[in-house]
Write a protein that holds these residues in place. Structure first.
Motif, PDB file in Angstrom:
ATOM      1  N   SER A 190       8.961   8.478  -6.983  1.00 40.43           N
ATOM      2  CA  SER A 190       8.776   8.484  -5.515  1.00 40.43           C
ATOM      3  C   SER A 190       9.879   8.064  -4.789  1.00 40.43           C
ATOM      4  O   SER A 190      10.042   8.294  -3.467  1.00 40.43           O
ATOM      5  CB  SER A 190       7.477   7.712  -5.379  1.00 40.43           C
ATOM      6  OG  SER A 190       6.352   8.366  -5.892  1.00 40.43           O
ATOM      7  N   LEU A 191      10.609   6.775  -5.279  1.00 42.00           N
ATOM      8  CA  LEU A 191      11.657   6.243  -4.546  1.00 42.00           C
ATOM      9  C   LEU A 191      12.851   7.159  -4.049  1.00 42.00           C
ATOM     10  O   LEU A 191      13.463   7.383  -3.323  1.00 42.00           O
ATOM     11  CB  LEU A 191      11.912   4.876  -5.269  1.00 42.00           C
ATOM     12  CG  LEU A 191      11.171   3.651  -5.184  1.00 42.00           C
ATOM     13  CD1 LEU A 191      11.566   2.751  -6.165  1.00 42.00           C
ATOM     14  CD2 LEU A 191      10.837   3.500  -3.827  1.00 42.00           C
ATOM     15  N   GLY A 194       0.985  -1.375  -0.071  1.00 36.51           N
ATOM     16  CA  GLY A 194      -0.066   0.008   0.134  1.00 36.51           C
ATOM     17  C   GLY A 194       0.833   1.085   0.066  1.00 36.51           C
ATOM     18  O   GLY A 194       0.414   2.197  -0.287  1.00 36.51           O
ATOM     19  N   ASN A 195       2.156   1.025   0.545  1.00 34.69           N
ATOM     20  CA  ASN A 195       3.112   2.432   0.509  1.00 34.69           C
ATOM     21  C   ASN A 195       4.234   1.908   0.629  1.00 34.69           C
ATOM     22  O   ASN A 195       4.666   0.652   0.456  1.00 34.69           O
ATOM     23  CB  ASN A 195       2.638   3.197   1.651  1.00 34.69           C
ATOM     24  CG  ASN A 195       2.779   2.403   2.961  1.00 34.69           C
ATOM     25  OD1 ASN A 195       3.853   1.767   3.416  1.00 34.69           O
ATOM     26  ND2 ASN A 195       1.589   2.444   3.800  1.00 34.69           N
ATOM     27  N   SER A 239       8.722   1.436 -14.557  1.00 36.03           N
ATOM     28  CA  SER A 239       7.781   2.167 -13.380  1.00 36.03           C
ATOM     29  C   SER A 239       8.311   3.509 -13.103  1.00 36.03           C
ATOM     30  O   SER A 239       8.587   3.663 -11.783  1.00 36.03           O
ATOM     31  CB  SER A 239       8.031   1.287 -12.004  1.00 36.03           C
ATOM     32  OG  SER A 239       7.517  -0.081 -12.396  1.00 36.03           O
ATOM     33  N   GLY A 240       8.418   4.383 -14.117  1.00 38.54           N
ATOM     34  CA  GLY A 240       8.977   5.627 -13.866  1.00 38.54           C
ATOM     35  C   GLY A 240       8.283   6.346 -12.609  1.00 38.54           C
ATOM     36  O   GLY A 240       9.036   7.397 -11.868  1.00 38.54           O
ATOM     37  N   GLU A 241       7.065   6.364 -12.388  1.00 42.41           N
ATOM     38  CA  GLU A 241       6.402   7.226 -11.310  1.00 42.41           C
ATOM     39  C   GLU A 241       6.890   6.590 -10.116  1.00 42.41           C
ATOM     40  O   GLU A 241       6.902   7.492  -9.236  1.00 42.41           O
ATOM     41  CB  GLU A 241       4.894   7.255 -11.685  1.00 42.41           C
ATOM     42  CG  GLU A 241       4.345   8.091 -12.905  1.00 42.41           C
ATOM     43  CD  GLU A 241       3.153   8.213 -13.177  1.00 42.41           C
ATOM     44  OE1 GLU A 241       2.395   7.822 -11.970  1.00 42.41           O
ATOM     45  OE2 GLU A 241       2.743   8.379 -14.189  1.00 42.41           O
ATOM     46  N   ALA A 249      12.367  16.386  -8.954  1.00 42.81           N
ATOM     47  CA  ALA A 249      12.273  15.235  -8.395  1.00 42.81           C
ATOM     48  C   ALA A 249      13.651  14.783  -7.765  1.00 42.81           C
ATOM     49  O   ALA A 249      14.645  15.032  -8.227  1.00 42.81           O
ATOM     50  CB  ALA A 249      11.776  14.241  -9.349  1.00 42.81           C
ATOM     51  N   GLY A 250      13.272  14.093  -6.552  1.00 45.64           N
ATOM     52  CA  GLY A 250      14.374  13.424  -6.015  1.00 45.64           C
ATOM     53  C   GLY A 250      15.049  14.576  -5.136  1.00 45.64           C
ATOM     54  O   GLY A 250      14.793  15.453  -4.989  1.00 45.64           O
ATOM     55  N   VAL A 251      16.116  13.951  -4.142  1.00 48.22           N
ATOM     56  CA  VAL A 251      16.648  14.813  -3.189  1.00 48.22           C
ATOM     57  C   VAL A 251      17.934  14.926  -3.513  1.00 48.22           C
ATOM     58  O   VAL A 251      18.562  14.015  -4.680  1.00 48.22           O
ATOM     59  CB  VAL A 251      16.745  14.052  -1.854  1.00 48.22           C
ATOM     60  CG1 VAL A 251      15.427  14.092  -1.286  1.00 48.22           C
ATOM     61  CG2 VAL A 251      17.510  12.714  -1.972  1.00 48.22           C
TER      62      VAL A 251
END
Length: 202
Positions: free
Chosen positions: A133-134, A107-108, A127-129, A163-165
């Motif tokens: 998120s990862l 779920g998360n 699974s780009g989206e 996107a990303g840190v």
């Protein structure tokens, strides 16, 4: 503790959308689907298979999961047998009854730490989206990028809109070039970026 590896086909301008077929993902009016095949060759295929052979679990976003679940159970080559036999995890809040044998729904992303305790090398394919998120959560340990010599100027990009840190990566094997122009690049997470140094001081 295992690692989380991302396997992604990407263009020079960072587009990951719809490499596999013209109708794979037309969202946003993308009309360039199926761009990977023109650059396929035996050596690139062997490198991709080597990566699949290393994984012991597969993590997917919902869109890529639906594509894979409709295709791979009906195939009978080495890749199909490998993927069909792996434990599979799909991140989705809406998928309640996955039909691909060996699939568990997450779920998360909070459950990834427990998965890393169970598996040595969990791979995310496409699974780009989900990958975005990862990256935002700083959960990616390794990037296996297959870089293709073309640009579109449009389409979904991995690093877009902040996107990303901030993150540094180190090259863990020599870049591998293939006859039709694609290049395989493998990077592992390497702490924070080093900034603020004048080029003349380096």
């Amino acid at each position: 503790m295992g690692i989380l590896s991302v396997d992604l086909f990407i263009t020079l301008d960072g587009v990951y959308q719809a490499p596999g077929g013209p109708d794979e993902d037309r969202s946003g009016g993308f009309e360039h689907g199926g761009w990977q095949a023109a650059y396929s060759d035996e050596e690139a295929g062997a490198a991709i298979v080597d990566g699949i052979n290393r994984m012991d679990a597969l993590l997917l976003g919902r869109r890529t999961y639906d594509i894979f679940a409709a295709y791979w159970p009906n195939q009978d080559d080495h890749i199909a047998r490998t993927l069909n036999g792996l434990p599979k995890f799909v991140v989705s809040k809406t998928l309640t009854d996955p039909q691909w044998d060996g699939t568990t729904t997450l779920g998360n992303l909070d459950q990834l730490a427990a998965l890393k305790e169970r598996f040595n090398d969990i791979h995310v394919i496409g699974s780009g989206e989900l990958v975005r998120s990862l990256l935002d959560a700083d959960l990616v340990d390794r990037l296996n990028l297959y870089l293709y010599p073309l640009t579109f100027g449009t389409g979904k990009r991995l690093w877009a809109d902040g996107a990303g840190v901030p993150a540094a990566f180190r090259l863990v094997q020599p870049p591998q070039g293939f006859p039709n122009g694609a290049v395989a690049l493998a990077y592992e997470r390497a702490g924070a970026p080093v900034t603020g140094i004048d080029i003349g001081q380096s």
